[in-house]
Design a protein around this motif. Structure first.
Motif: not given
Length: 1005
Positions: A598-603
């Protein structure tokens, strides 16, 4: 305190939990703070940007033991200031969702199940499938219009996606696709905002939202047309409401049904779907007839006084130059200016002199009488007049806001062109509190469009080469030396030392499209049905739900060899072979599923609607064996290269030469530097577009982002709160393209001498003492030291060849002193002035024209695949269907239908019908009804409301029905997909479909 559950529920029922606790003796503020502190003790804080609509809201997350434990709105974001909508908050369950796919999966041909495989096997299978499709569909040469061209492309492999991944991942994807020779490339913008860039670009030179969200507070009138802002862009509404609170701003809503946005508006006007041009045509006619427009602004900043050619004509619904056999304007020369000896447009001293743009416009729209417009739109004449009076008589800045209610039509480009005319006549472009707000619907659909994940564009809105522009010299003649510079920088970034002056900086490593064949998301599945499209790589998109005529998507997938899907959930497209009622054994397509995190798990960085690029920090650990998209992309590309490592075939050189030298410990930073731009000899990054050169000494993967990673580092990670001038710009928060300009075309806010036209609300100005342009925003001028008396300082709309805005979209090429093309202005293919045409499936005839060629947009070519694209008629399908989104679900529902409490709010698909129609067909609220079109039929429950009243159109009562489109057969809540009903007739400018107006029947089930 002795408090029973019954007493608690009784108390909360009165006024909510907060009020209840307060009334029961709790110090709510203190209790809330203590609970928050206790919950977050020992947690790591990070910031990111919301995944849903492209408002770009900031979020703050908290991680403990690698898990997300809290998600809330970011208080320092100038967009949402701590607030989040139901979807933004709901995303908190996704990093820990049990519904997520966390292992690579494989579905063998004919199989009825998935099997888990290793990442090595998944990447190997995906790479080999893509290579196989590329080779099967390879074309080295092609005969087009009787001539043989070298085209160097594959017609067997396609790419879709990019609107839900980060900027750096978009860049990886487009490099992969272009190196492979893929031309069938598209993203979600094709089905949502593909009509925005050509419409805004034809008027202003750029195709993006003009003003930032924060600037809304400066306006006096908000005109919302074709958008349910309250449900689809809640934080946009938050900024509108702030304007009302601070300024007493008036809100007008024009739409096909009464919505939550209508409820907060001061005025609401209902019209029939597909008739906005008629409505706005009357408003434009009134502005010109009454001469209620900003004459000084129009003279300074637009082509209103330019003279047109004598042979330009419009007769019986058609402009001059129409070829009936080809369904196109094959000769558009007559649409041009009367040019002087210097090749520049001639101007008259009087705006209404014969043959001026404004005199032609006044004559053109004089046909749009209030009676005619009432017949067409169904809106009562007195309501049309009242709406026109509001706009025409308004003094001061005004903002127009729109979304898919304007774009998803076969006249979508011309719908938006009407907005550009209205705003230019009022002098509302380039000023605080003005502009046109194009509200994008996916978190990174703006950037996936910026990065050229489209069949017809390269990164930075550089037109993809076709057989007509198949060399750098021909391309430059068509689009200008101004844009050649950016193309050279792009190919230099892509091919490095292999891009030299001798080989036109790698131009010939690129594929050449057949300019007569659209390669859009619709062509992908049509050609799959024909048997020529062999594989699809799909990243973060779900066309089985979001494409019009979705049955054709399914049938096309059934004929492919391979499908590679990269997503966080197994969606309907990935599992198309398991659609209820189908037999998987009959479907021989192999499917490789690559689980993304998910977007929260990467930069990475992400770009919102207003062109603001912001940084996403990494939050919780990735779930299971899922991976960041940039890591998956890297693995996939490296494996594809290995498969071609021993090749000596010239066609494979782009794969071998494509730069891909990103350090593992600085991976995203290196990609950012390549996108932004650098000096080839020294490696020093550039600080902006002005430092790029046209001779190969610099390289920039996408010129409009030049400087987003500058010599001060990552500009997108900035969180500065200063707002010079109190305009709502916040220039030190993130970074806006181009060059951190927040209000585009802001030179137009100044007089000829460079001083602000509105002394009380200055934005930018010429500082004579310092010898440069300055202001609260970055001045939108090509050379900031070129004074207002110089040619460069007198171009308020410098991205147009003319240097000024285009009320009338004439074909025009600006020349260099040596006679070569410096820049070229774009013109819609269906006319230089917006004209009303009926939707392709319409309940009535076009009251404006008797000509059969002018009933609907004359440039539509449909059906393209007759056996799969039947056309509905009024006798069998008497009602108009409009579809759109709702607050609780988003796009295809892939994410929101996996968030439990959003499914509790809206559990199933439904059709909204008027009380009058319900009585006519004998149904009541909650009854099941069959909704059918020429393409399919589905059964859903009826919602009976007062929100869409029947309208009198050309003397007949006309009913509209409405449906959301976010349902499918996967997820926690399932239901029939609305898009099995919709038609895929397309706007000829952009290949965008007409979701807002097709014909259906509704009967009791």
């Amino acid at each position: 305190m002795d408090l029973s559950r019954r007493d608690f529920l009784k108390a909360t029922g009165i006024g909510g939990i907060s009020l209840a606790l307060s009334s029961l003796g709790f110090d709510l503020k203190e209790a809330k703070a203590a609970a928050h502190t206790f919950k977050l003790e020992g947690a790591r804080e990070f910031t990111s940007i919301c995944h849903f609509c492209a408002c770009g809201c900031g979020v703050i997350g908290y991680v403990k033991d690698g898990k997300l434990i809290n998600l809330e709105g970011s208080t320092d974001s100038p967009i949402n200031r701590g607030a989040l909508c139901s979807k933004g908050l709901g995303y908190a369950v996704i990093p820990n969702s049990k519904e997520r796919a966390t292992k690579p999966l494989y579905r063998a041909p004919g199989s009825d199940h998935w099997e888990e495989i290793s990442w090595d096997e998944a990447i190997d299978r995906a790479a080999k499938a893509m290579k196989n499709a590329r080779e099967k569909g390879w074309k080295q040469t092609e005969e087009i219009d009787g001539e043989t061209y070298e085209v160097r492309r594959t017609d067997g492999l396609s790419f879709i996606g990019g609107s839900q991944i980060n900027n750096e991942e978009c860049y990886q994807n487009i490099k992969m696709a272009r190196a492979l020779g893929v031309v069938y490339i598209d993203n979600q913008t094709r089905v949502c905002h593909a009509n925005t860039p050509p419409a805004m670009g034809a008027a202003f030179g750029r195709g993006a939202m003009t003003n930032p969200w924060g600037d809304l507070k400066n306006t006096k009138l908000v005109w919302i047309e074709g958008s349910n802002l309250a449900e689809c862009h809640p934080m946009g509404l938050k900024n509108v409401m702030k304007a009302r609170e601070q300024n007493g701003t008036k809100i007008v809503h024009v739409d096909v049904r009464y919505t939550r946005t209508s409820k907060i508006a001061d005025e609401f006007f209902q019209l029939r779907p597909g008739t906005d041009i008629a409505f706005m045509g009357y408003i434009i006619s009134q502005m010109l007839e009454r001469e209620k427009f900003n004459k000084d602004y129009v003279l300074r900043n637009t082509n209103a006084a330019c003279l047109l050619r004598d042979d330009f004509s419009f007769h019986d619904g058609l402009f001059s130059g129409f070829d009936e056999a080809k369904k196109s304007y094959t000769n558009r020369e007559s649409w041009g200016y009367a040019l002087g000896a210097d090749g520049k447009p001639q101007k008259a001293n009087d705006l209404f002199a014969p043959n001026t743009v404004l005199s032609r416009l006044k004559e053109f729209y004089s046909r749009y009488t209030v009676e005619m417009v009432s017949n067409v739109t169904g809106m009562p004449a007195e309501e049309i007049q009242r709406a026109a009076d509001i706009w025409v008589n308004h003094e001061g800045p005004a903002i127009i806001m729109y979304a898919l209610g304007m774009t998803q039509h076969t006249v979508g480009v011309q719908n938006i062109r009407c907005f550009t005319i209205m705003q230019l006549l009022k002098g509302n472009i380039g000023i605080p509190g003005g502009g046109i707000i194009a509200m994008r619907g996916q978190p990174n659909v703006q950037a996936s469009t910026d990065f050229g994940i489209e069949f017809n564009m390269q990164p930075g809105y550089l037109v993809a080469p076709t057989h007509k522009t198949n060399t750098l010299a021909k391309w430059t003649d068509a689009f200008g030396t101004f844009r050649r510079k950016w193309y050279v920088n792009m190919t230099k970034a892509w091919f490095g030392e292999h891009a030299t002056a001798e080989n036109d900086y790698g131009f010939n490593y690129g594929a050449i499209r057949n300019g007569n064949h659209p390669d859009s998301i619709y062509a992908i599945f049509e050609d799959a049905w024909r048997g020529t499209m062999h594989a699809l790589y799909l990243c973060g998109q779900n066309p089985h739900v979001t494409n019009a005529n979705a049955g054709l998507v399914h049938d096309g997938l059934c004929k492919m060899d391979s499908l590679v899907v990269q997503d966080i959930f197994v969606n309907e497209t990935a599992e198309f072979w398991n659609r209820p009622g189908d037999n998987p054994a009959d479907i021989q397509t192999e499917v490789i599923f690559l689980p993304a995190c998910s977007y929260l798990e990467r930069e990475g960085s992400i770009t919102n609607s207003m062109r603001l690029i912001q940084w996403r920090m990494k939050g919780p650990d990735v779930l299971g064996d899922s991976k960041p998209d940039y890591e998956i992309n890297d693995m996939l590309w490296k494996r594809i290269r290995e498969l071609y490592a021993d090749s000596t075939d010239k066609k494979d050189e782009p794969i071998k030469f494509m730069t891909w030298n990103y350090r593992k410990d600085h991976y995203l930073e290196d990609i950012m530097k390549e996108i932004s731009g650098y000096d080839v000899a020294t490696g020093t990054v550039v600080n902006g577009i002005g430092e790029l050169k046209d001779n190969g000494e610099t390289a920039s993967g996408m010129w409009i982002y030049a400087g987003y990673y500058g010599r001060e580092g990552n500009m997108t990670a900035r969180r500065g709160q200063d707002d010079p001038g109190n305009i709502g710009i916040f220039p030190q928060f993130g970074w806006a393209w181009p060059d951190n300009i927040h209000i585009l075309y802001n030179r137009a806010s100044c007089l000829e001498d460079g001083s602000p036209a509105d002394k009380d609300h200055p934005l930018v100005w010429w500082d004579a003492a310092a010898g440069k342009w300055t202001g609260y925003d970055v001045p939108d001028v090509g050379n900031r030291t070129a004074g207002p008396s110089t040619p460069a300082g007198q171009k308020p709309f410098r991205m147009n060849g003319e240097g000024f805005a285009r009320i009338y979209a004439a074909p025009y090429k600006d020349k260099n002193p040596d006679g070569t093309t410096r820049d070229a202005s774009s013109t819609p293919v269906d006319g230089p002035i917006p004209e009303h045409y009926e939707p392709f499936e319409s309940p009535t005839h076009n009251a404006m024209h008797e000509n059969e060629n002018a009933q609907h947009n004359p440039c539509i070519k449909y059906p393209r695949l007759p056996e799969k694209q039947p056309i509905g008629t009024k006798d069998k399908f008497p009602y108009v269907l409009c579809s759109s989104g709702i607050a609780e679900h988003w796009c295809s529902g892939t994410v929101t239908r996996n968030i439990p409490w959003l499914n509790e709010l809206v559990k199933e698909n439904f059709v909204e019908i008027s009380e009058q129609l319900a009585k006519k067909i004998g149904v009541k609220a909650g009854d099941k009804v069959k909704v059918s079109s020429a393409r399919s039929e589905i059964v859903v429950k009826a919602m009976v409301t007062k929100r869409a009243q029947p309208l009198k159109v050309n003397g007949e009562e006309t009913h509209m029905v409405w449906m959301p489109y976010s349902f499918g057969f996967k997820g926690l809540s399932t239901g029939p997909s609305t898009n099995y009903l919709t038609n895929d007739a397309l706007d000829p400018n952009s290949e965008e479909q007409e979701f807002k107006a097709c014909l259906v029947n509704v009967q009791k089930a």
